[in-house]
Design a protein around this motif. Structure first.
Motif, PDB file in Angstrom:
ATOM      1  N   GLN A  61       0.724  -1.081  -0.047  1.00  0.00           N
ATOM      2  CA  GLN A  61       0.082   0.062   0.005  1.00  0.00           C
ATOM      3  C   GLN A  61       1.047   1.246  -0.055  1.00  0.00           C
ATOM      4  O   GLN A  61       0.408   2.197  -0.661  1.00  0.00           O
ATOM      5  CB  GLN A  61      -0.955  -0.064   1.401  1.00  0.00           C
ATOM      6  CG  GLN A  61      -1.977  -1.044   1.056  1.00  0.00           C
ATOM      7  CD  GLN A  61      -2.815  -1.464   2.298  1.00  0.00           C
ATOM      8  OE1 GLN A  61      -2.568  -0.871   3.539  1.00  0.00           O
ATOM      9  NE2 GLN A  61      -3.910  -2.283   2.130  1.00  0.00           N
ATOM     10  N   CYS A  67      -4.512   0.396  -3.763  1.00  0.00           N
ATOM     11  CA  CYS A  67      -4.171  -1.073  -4.541  1.00  0.00           C
ATOM     12  C   CYS A  67      -5.412  -1.943  -4.213  1.00  0.00           C
ATOM     13  O   CYS A  67      -5.863  -1.990  -2.946  1.00  0.00           O
ATOM     14  CB  CYS A  67      -2.815  -1.694  -3.840  1.00  0.00           C
ATOM     15  SG  CYS A  67      -2.710  -3.339  -4.663  1.00  0.00           S
ATOM     16  N   LEU A  72      -3.796  -6.944  -4.553  1.00  0.00           N
ATOM     17  CA  LEU A  72      -2.968  -7.141  -3.263  1.00  0.00           C
ATOM     18  C   LEU A  72      -2.592  -8.216  -2.934  1.00  0.00           C
ATOM     19  O   LEU A  72      -1.528  -8.731  -2.579  1.00  0.00           O
ATOM     20  CB  LEU A  72      -3.804  -6.086  -2.114  1.00  0.00           C
ATOM     21  CG  LEU A  72      -2.822  -5.988  -0.563  1.00  0.00           C
ATOM     22  CD1 LEU A  72      -3.080  -4.950  -0.028  1.00  0.00           C
ATOM     23  CD2 LEU A  72      -3.139  -7.183   0.189  1.00  0.00           C
TER      24      LEU A  72
END
Length: 234
Positions: A61, A67, A72
């Protein structure tokens, strides 16, 4: 290795693992770099390395703001897969086993305050091969928030049965120092993870040494030595 439960010892020393005891910081940086590249993200290696020591979510992040959750998870999975290919290459730093043994032998409880995934931690414990010198350890399963939040340190102290006022933490990253400061645990920093002495001192490190061997050579006069002396007098 010892049972992962509270020690009868009254004072303790916590150790970060990656970059502090195991020479793995740059392998983590490479694994993240490859993970980002797989997703078409061109992130500079130096920017990644400076964030190694954060939890995966925080690292991603900070480099990829906003994101998406699915990306992620893909990045974390890719990092884990790439890093596992480096397992056979990983080594502990010189004198790590002697350092852990000396801390334990001086009357201190010894904990591995690691936020690594469980499977990576098992590999690290095998590499360390420190036997009964280690009283407790943590993994990412033991904390909700990763460094610089202090959750991992709190979890490791609880497993040792030691209060933050009776502990010292040894790490290699600015995030380790911030985590220690959050609960009042002084931090001894090592530069072997790739962060400079000046930056570690600016972040608040109480002492800075080159590597585990350098710390071992000055153990008696270090914070650890003074903590042990207090423990022995208690």
């Amino acid at each position: 290795m010892a049972n992962n439960s509270a020690s009868p010892k009254k004072r303790g020393v916590l150790f970060d693992v990656d970059g502090t005891l195991i020479d793995s910081s740059y392998f983590h940086a490479m694994a993240w770099w490859q993970a980002f590249r797989r997703e078409g993200l061109d992130i500079e290696m130096s920017a990644i390395h400076r964030r190694v020591g954060m939890g995966g979510d925080r690292l991603i992040q900070s480099l990829v703001p906003d994101c998406p959750e699915d990306l992620l998870e893909e990045l974390k999975s890719a990092h884990s897969a790439v890093f596992s290919t480096f397992w056979p290459t990983l080594r502990s730093f010189d004198s790590v086993r002697d350092l852990l043994s000396a801390c334990s032998g001086s009357g201190l409880a010894v904990g591995l305050a690691s936020s690594a995934q469980q499977r990576d931690l098992e590999v690290s414990r095998h590499i360390l091969d420190a036997g009964s010198s280690i009283d407790a350890w943590t993994s990412s399963n033991d904390a909700k928030e990763s460094k610089p939040a202090p959750d991992i340190l709190i979890a490791c102290l609880e497993k040792l049965g030691v209060g933050p006022e009776d502990a010292v933490f040894v790490g290699d990253a600015v995030w380790d120092i911030k985590a220690g400061a959050a609960i009042g645990v002084p931090v001894i920093a090592l530069t072997c993870g790739g962060i400079s002495e000046a930056e570690l001192r600016d972040a608040g490190a109480a002492e800075v040494y080159d590597n585990p061997r350098h710390l071992l050579e000055h153990l008696e006069s270090s914070l650890i030595g003074r903590l042990a002396a207090g423990a022995l007098k208690a």
